[in-house]
Design a protein around this motif. Sequence first.
Motif, PDB file in Angstrom:
ATOM      1  N   ALA A 150      33.953 -60.632  -7.924  1.00 57.89           N
ATOM      2  CA  ALA A 150      34.291 -59.112  -7.252  1.00 57.89           C
ATOM      3  C   ALA A 150      34.095 -59.159  -5.757  1.00 57.89           C
ATOM      4  N   PHE A 151      35.067 -58.242  -5.171  1.00 60.65           N
ATOM      5  CA  PHE A 151      34.890 -58.188  -3.920  1.00 60.65           C
ATOM      6  C   PHE A 151      35.292 -56.691  -3.596  1.00 60.65           C
ATOM      7  N   LEU A 152      34.720 -55.929  -2.364  1.00 62.60           N
ATOM      8  CA  LEU A 152      35.047 -54.781  -1.948  1.00 62.60           C
ATOM      9  C   LEU A 152      36.700 -54.867  -2.046  1.00 62.60           C
ATOM     10  N   PRO A 153      37.237 -53.475  -2.478  1.00 63.47           N
ATOM     11  CA  PRO A 153      38.828 -53.264  -2.520  1.00 63.47           C
ATOM     12  C   PRO A 153      39.617 -53.208  -1.209  1.00 63.47           C
ATOM     13  N   ALA A 154      38.561 -52.646  -0.304  1.00 65.90           N
ATOM     14  CA  ALA A 154      39.311 -51.926   1.043  1.00 65.90           C
ATOM     15  C   ALA A 154      40.427 -51.389   1.032  1.00 65.90           C
ATOM     16  N   LYS A 175      41.609 -42.924  16.967  1.00 65.59           N
ATOM     17  CA  LYS A 175      41.248 -43.355  15.666  1.00 65.59           C
ATOM     18  C   LYS A 175      41.067 -44.943  15.843  1.00 65.59           C
ATOM     19  N   GLY A 176      40.999 -45.455  16.739  1.00 61.82           N
ATOM     20  CA  GLY A 176      40.833 -46.876  16.825  1.00 61.82           C
ATOM     21  C   GLY A 176      41.790 -47.955  16.931  1.00 61.82           C
ATOM     22  N   TRP A 177      43.030 -47.332  16.342  1.00 65.45           N
ATOM     23  CA  TRP A 177      44.382 -48.095  16.203  1.00 65.45           C
ATOM     24  C   TRP A 177      45.423 -47.139  16.927  1.00 65.45           C
ATOM     25  N   LYS A 178      46.567 -47.812  17.513  1.00 64.56           N
ATOM     26  CA  LYS A 178      47.596 -46.811  18.066  1.00 64.56           C
ATOM     27  C   LYS A 178      48.374 -46.292  16.820  1.00 64.56           C
ATOM     28  N   ILE A 179      48.640 -47.281  15.921  1.00 62.30           N
ATOM     29  CA  ILE A 179      49.570 -46.504  14.688  1.00 62.30           C
ATOM     30  C   ILE A 179      48.810 -45.224  14.112  1.00 62.30           C
ATOM     31  N   ALA A 206      50.779 -43.097   5.541  1.00 59.61           N
ATOM     32  CA  ALA A 206      49.244 -43.241   5.604  1.00 59.61           C
ATOM     33  C   ALA A 206      48.942 -44.288   4.895  1.00 59.61           C
ATOM     34  N   LEU A 207      49.552 -44.586   3.643  1.00 57.27           N
ATOM     35  CA  LEU A 207      49.332 -45.588   2.796  1.00 57.27           C
ATOM     36  C   LEU A 207      49.735 -47.101   3.554  1.00 57.27           C
ATOM     37  N   GLN A 208      51.177 -46.996   3.931  1.00 56.24           N
ATOM     38  CA  GLN A 208      51.660 -48.402   4.320  1.00 56.24           C
ATOM     39  C   GLN A 208      50.915 -48.673   5.727  1.00 56.24           C
ATOM     40  N   ASN A 209      50.321 -48.016   6.304  1.00 60.46           N
ATOM     41  CA  ASN A 209      49.890 -48.314   7.765  1.00 60.46           C
ATOM     42  C   ASN A 209      48.245 -48.179   7.694  1.00 60.46           C
ATOM     43  N   SER A 210      47.460 -48.214   6.236  1.00 61.71           N
ATOM     44  CA  SER A 210      46.220 -48.094   5.836  1.00 61.71           C
ATOM     45  C   SER A 210      45.488 -47.215   6.809  1.00 61.71           C
ATOM     46  N   CYS A 211      45.793 -46.160   6.912  1.00 56.54           N
ATOM     47  CA  CYS A 211      45.254 -44.890   7.819  1.00 56.54           C
ATOM     48  C   CYS A 211      44.146 -44.694   7.131  1.00 56.54           C
ATOM     49  N   ILE A 212      42.728 -45.047   7.697  1.00 58.81           N
ATOM     50  CA  ILE A 212      41.513 -44.831   7.216  1.00 58.81           C
ATOM     51  C   ILE A 212      41.055 -43.406   7.374  1.00 58.81           C
ATOM     52  N   TRP A 213      41.455 -42.779   8.543  1.00 63.23           N
ATOM     53  CA  TRP A 213      41.204 -41.272   8.767  1.00 63.23           C
ATOM     54  C   TRP A 213      41.814 -40.642   7.662  1.00 63.23           C
ATOM     55  N   CYS A 214      43.065 -40.844   7.302  1.00 63.77           N
ATOM     56  CA  CYS A 214      44.030 -39.923   6.492  1.00 63.77           C
ATOM     57  C   CYS A 214      43.013 -40.109   5.111  1.00 63.77           C
ATOM     58  N   TYR A 215      42.788 -41.092   4.761  1.00 65.14           N
ATOM     59  CA  TYR A 215      42.135 -41.184   3.424  1.00 65.14           C
ATOM     60  C   TYR A 215      40.808 -40.745   3.294  1.00 65.14           C
ATOM     61  N   GLN A 216      40.330 -40.718   4.511  1.00 62.95           N
ATOM     62  CA  GLN A 216      38.809 -40.116   4.634  1.00 62.95           C
ATOM     63  C   GLN A 216      38.717 -38.537   4.317  1.00 62.95           C
ATOM     64  N   GLU A 217      39.752 -38.013   4.902  1.00 64.16           N
ATOM     65  CA  GLU A 217      40.097 -36.649   4.718  1.00 64.16           C
ATOM     66  C   GLU A 217      40.096 -36.166   3.229  1.00 64.16           C
ATOM     67  N   VAL A 218      40.902 -37.189   2.476  1.00 63.73           N
ATOM     68  CA  VAL A 218      40.967 -36.991   1.012  1.00 63.73           C
ATOM     69  C   VAL A 218      39.711 -37.090   0.484  1.00 63.73           C
ATOM     70  N   ALA A 219      38.874 -38.215   0.891  1.00 55.05           N
ATOM     71  CA  ALA A 219      37.468 -38.503   0.422  1.00 55.05           C
ATOM     72  C   ALA A 219      36.594 -37.052   0.461  1.00 55.05           C
ATOM     73  N   LEU A 276      30.348 -41.621   0.786  1.00 51.88           N
ATOM     74  CA  LEU A 276      31.371 -41.068   0.354  1.00 51.88           C
ATOM     75  C   LEU A 276      32.810 -41.441   1.179  1.00 51.88           C
ATOM     76  N   ILE A 277      32.427 -41.422   2.493  1.00 58.41           N
ATOM     77  CA  ILE A 277      33.983 -41.821   3.006  1.00 58.41           C
ATOM     78  C   ILE A 277      34.159 -43.135   3.485  1.00 58.41           C
ATOM     79  N   THR A 278      33.249 -44.124   3.049  1.00 57.06           N
ATOM     80  CA  THR A 278      33.472 -45.515   3.242  1.00 57.06           C
ATOM     81  C   THR A 278      33.319 -46.486   2.309  1.00 57.06           C
ATOM     82  N   PHE A 279      33.188 -45.652   0.843  1.00 55.27           N
ATOM     83  CA  PHE A 279      32.549 -46.785  -0.165  1.00 55.27           C
ATOM     84  C   PHE A 279      33.623 -47.743  -0.517  1.00 55.27           C
TER      85      PHE A 279
END
Length: 266
Positions: free
Chosen positions: A66-70, A101-105, A115-128, A153-156
């Motif tokens: 088992a690994f982190l799912p990222a 946010k650390g990455w141009k895209i 958001a999903l296809q570009n792995s937008c972290i901040w987008c899904y942190q808003e969801v969290a 919560l926002i990085t688990f």
Amino acid sequence: MKKTFKEKISLLIGATILLTSFSSWATEDIKLSSIFNKYKVNGTLVISSANGKTTYIHNEKRANKAFLPASTFKIPNTLIGLQEGAIKEINHLFKWDGKDKGWKIWNQNHTLKSALQNSCIWCYQEVAQDVGRLKYQQHLYKMNYGNQKLGELITFWLDGDLRITAYQEIAFLKKLYAEALPYKKEYQRKTKEIMINEHTPTYTIYGKTGWVMKEGKGTDIGWFVGFVTTKNTAWFYAINIDLIKSSDRHYRKKIVKEALKAKSII
């Protein structure tokens, strides 16, 4: 009423998913191993038929590790966000606040698909933040996702306690494909739709990558999980590999596609 192929295979998956034990009959596949050896990559790959009766495997021991799912967690996270209203249906827009946010895209507004296809972290942190810790725990139990453990919560899913194996990723994806998860079918269909990586006249590849920073003893881990549909079949895959250098990330999709071709799936 005559059932379509998709309906038939969804019923098949639903009927067999609780009975499937991949590792009970999976053996090392020479063709898959040769691809890993060619690129000198350390990792595992599991490819499983819809009914689980045929499984191709490279490195079964690691497939059970088992690994982190990222960012592969963005798949269930999309379902959770839709169910809880943190994602406003298919027209949801994540509005960028103008800060780097650390990455141009990532420095722009995002649709749910981008958001999903570009792995937008901040987008899904808003969801969290909108969903909250208690409800996340309930959802992890409900979908039986990985070890069902949280963390910050926002990085688990990036650096918390949540862990999942390649086999578990496939089991989850089979439920999603069959729309057998305990979520509205329209949410499961939408999640699958935004997972499309490649569409051709003969096959469609659905998937999500993930990049775990410094797992275990300091090695980055790269994921690519999903499924491929053809005219009359569906197959599910999960790969995770060691990322020794940044460019190794390209091997995630490259190895999966070569493996699917080697096994005459596409």
